[in-house]
Design a protein around this motif. Structure first.
Motif, PDB file in Angstrom:
ATOM      1  N   THR A  25       0.845  -1.190   0.000  1.00 49.84           N
ATOM      2  CA  THR A  25       0.000   0.000   0.000  1.00 49.84           C
ATOM      3  C   THR A  25       0.881   1.242   0.000  1.00 49.84           C
ATOM      4  O   THR A  25       2.100   1.144   0.147  1.00 49.84           O
ATOM      5  N   LYS A  26       0.275   2.402  -0.113  1.00 53.82           N
ATOM      6  CA  LYS A  26       0.998   3.659   0.075  1.00 53.82           C
ATOM      7  C   LYS A  26       0.639   4.303   1.406  1.00 53.82           C
ATOM      8  O   LYS A  26       1.115   5.382   1.721  1.00 53.82           O
ATOM      9  N   ALA A  27      -0.179   3.632   2.190  1.00 53.93           N
ATOM     10  CA  ALA A  27      -0.561   4.147   3.503  1.00 53.93           C
ATOM     11  C   ALA A  27       0.600   3.987   4.491  1.00 53.93           C
ATOM     12  O   ALA A  27       1.322   2.990   4.457  1.00 53.93           O
ATOM     13  N   ASP A  28       0.761   4.961   5.356  1.00 51.86           N
ATOM     14  CA  ASP A  28       1.781   4.930   6.409  1.00 51.86           C
ATOM     15  C   ASP A  28       1.124   4.329   7.652  1.00 51.86           C
ATOM     16  O   ASP A  28       0.310   4.981   8.315  1.00 51.86           O
ATOM     17  N   LEU A  29       1.456   3.095   7.961  1.00 53.05           N
ATOM     18  CA  LEU A  29       0.800   2.351   9.033  1.00 53.05           C
ATOM     19  C   LEU A  29       1.777   1.989  10.144  1.00 53.05           C
ATOM     20  O   LEU A  29       2.987   2.054   9.966  1.00 53.05           O
ATOM     21  N   ARG A  30       1.235   1.575  11.262  1.00 46.80           N
ATOM     22  CA  ARG A  30       2.021   1.158  12.417  1.00 46.80           C
ATOM     23  C   ARG A  30       1.578  -0.236  12.856  1.00 46.80           C
ATOM     24  O   ARG A  30       0.446  -0.644  12.601  1.00 46.80           O
ATOM     25  N   ALA A  31       2.450  -0.930  13.569  1.00 48.46           N
ATOM     26  CA  ALA A  31       2.106  -2.239  14.124  1.00 48.46           C
ATOM     27  C   ALA A  31       0.833  -2.097  14.958  1.00 48.46           C
ATOM     28  O   ALA A  31       0.686  -1.141  15.724  1.00 48.46           O
ATOM     29  N   GLY A  32      -0.097  -3.020  14.743  1.00 47.66           N
ATOM     30  CA  GLY A  32      -1.368  -3.003  15.449  1.00 47.66           C
ATOM     31  C   GLY A  32      -2.506  -2.373  14.663  1.00 47.66           C
ATOM     32  O   GLY A  32      -3.670  -2.609  14.970  1.00 47.66           O
ATOM     33  N   ASP A  33      -2.180  -1.547  13.651  1.00 47.24           N
ATOM     34  CA  ASP A  33      -3.227  -0.962  12.815  1.00 47.24           C
ATOM     35  C   ASP A  33      -3.970  -2.074  12.076  1.00 47.24           C
ATOM     36  O   ASP A  33      -3.413  -3.139  11.800  1.00 47.24           O
ATOM     37  N   LEU A  34      -5.234  -1.798  11.753  1.00 49.38           N
ATOM     38  CA  LEU A  34      -6.045  -2.760  11.022  1.00 49.38           C
ATOM     39  C   LEU A  34      -6.312  -2.259   9.606  1.00 49.38           C
ATOM     40  O   LEU A  34      -6.641  -1.092   9.408  1.00 49.38           O
ATOM     41  N   LEU A  35      -6.156  -3.148   8.641  1.00 51.94           N
ATOM     42  CA  LEU A  35      -6.511  -2.877   7.254  1.00 51.94           C
ATOM     43  C   LEU A  35      -7.865  -3.521   7.009  1.00 51.94           C
ATOM     44  O   LEU A  35      -8.081  -4.677   7.385  1.00 51.94           O
ATOM     45  N   THR A  36      -8.790  -2.791   6.392  1.00 49.13           N
ATOM     46  CA  THR A  36     -10.134  -3.302   6.192  1.00 49.13           C
ATOM     47  C   THR A  36     -10.571  -3.135   4.743  1.00 49.13           C
ATOM     48  O   THR A  36     -10.020  -2.321   3.997  1.00 49.13           O
ATOM     49  N   ALA A  37     -11.576  -3.885   4.367  1.00 51.21           N
ATOM     50  CA  ALA A  37     -12.215  -3.736   3.062  1.00 51.21           C
ATOM     51  C   ALA A  37     -13.045  -2.455   3.084  1.00 51.21           C
ATOM     52  O   ALA A  37     -13.172  -1.794   4.119  1.00 51.21           O
ATOM     53  N   GLY A  38     -13.595  -2.102   1.915  1.00 52.14           N
ATOM     54  CA  GLY A  38     -14.471  -0.943   1.853  1.00 52.14           C
ATOM     55  C   GLY A  38     -13.850   0.270   1.186  1.00 52.14           C
ATOM     56  O   GLY A  38     -14.444   1.346   1.180  1.00 52.14           O
ATOM     57  N   TYR A  39     -12.653   0.103   0.623  1.00 53.90           N
ATOM     58  CA  TYR A  39     -11.983   1.205  -0.070  1.00 53.90           C
ATOM     59  C   TYR A  39     -12.001   0.956  -1.570  1.00 53.90           C
ATOM     60  O   TYR A  39     -12.209  -0.154  -2.031  1.00 53.90           O
TER      61      TYR A  39
END
Length: 136
Positions: free
Chosen positions: A14-28
């Motif tokens: 992805t191009k999203a800047d994420l951190r450990a523990g973040d959740l990726l979800t459907a709906g985009y």
């Protein structure tokens, strides 16, 4: 889990800047067909596949690859396994449940500028073919 060929580790690009523990979800919106809102979140057990998805992802951020874990059930990605590669050699999966980010992977293989342009050209051609099918 149905017809799952392996248990990971799994990766998401992805191009999203994420951190450990973040959740990726459907709906985009789909990175490949932005007119479609996705009912699933997609992932792979192959880092280069996640890297390709990161390079082609929509948005302005830097391409990133994350190691993820599915929270719930997942299945072989029928867009790949049923249509292009029987048996799922790309180790591509999808889920309606979230993926939890475990860590960012920083040593994934990047595409050359020419290789990236080739992929963008292929996607543009597929979009044009889809438009032609709708018009005709």
């Amino acid at each position: 889990m149905s017809d799952v060929l392996d248990e990971g580790p799994f990766f998401h690009g992805t191009k999203a800047d994420l951190r450990a523990g973040d959740l990726l979800t459907a709906g985009y919106r789909s990175n490949y067909r932005p007119e479609i809102v996705m009912n699933h979140i997609y992932f792979t057990a192959l880092i280069p596949g996640a890297g390709l998805a990161a390079e082609l992802a929509a948005g302005e951020g830097e391409p990133r690859v994350y190691e993820v874990e599915p929270i719930g059930d997942y299945e072989n990605d029928p867009n790949v396994t049923d249509k292009k590669f029987p048996g799922n050699p790309t180790r591509s999966y999808r889920s309606t449940e979230p993926l939890r980010v475990l860590r960012e992977v920083t040593d994934w293989p990047r595409l050359t500028p020419a290789g990236l342009q080739d992929w963008r050209d292929r996607l543009a051609q597929l979009r044009a073919e889809d438009r032609d099918k709708i018009i005709n």
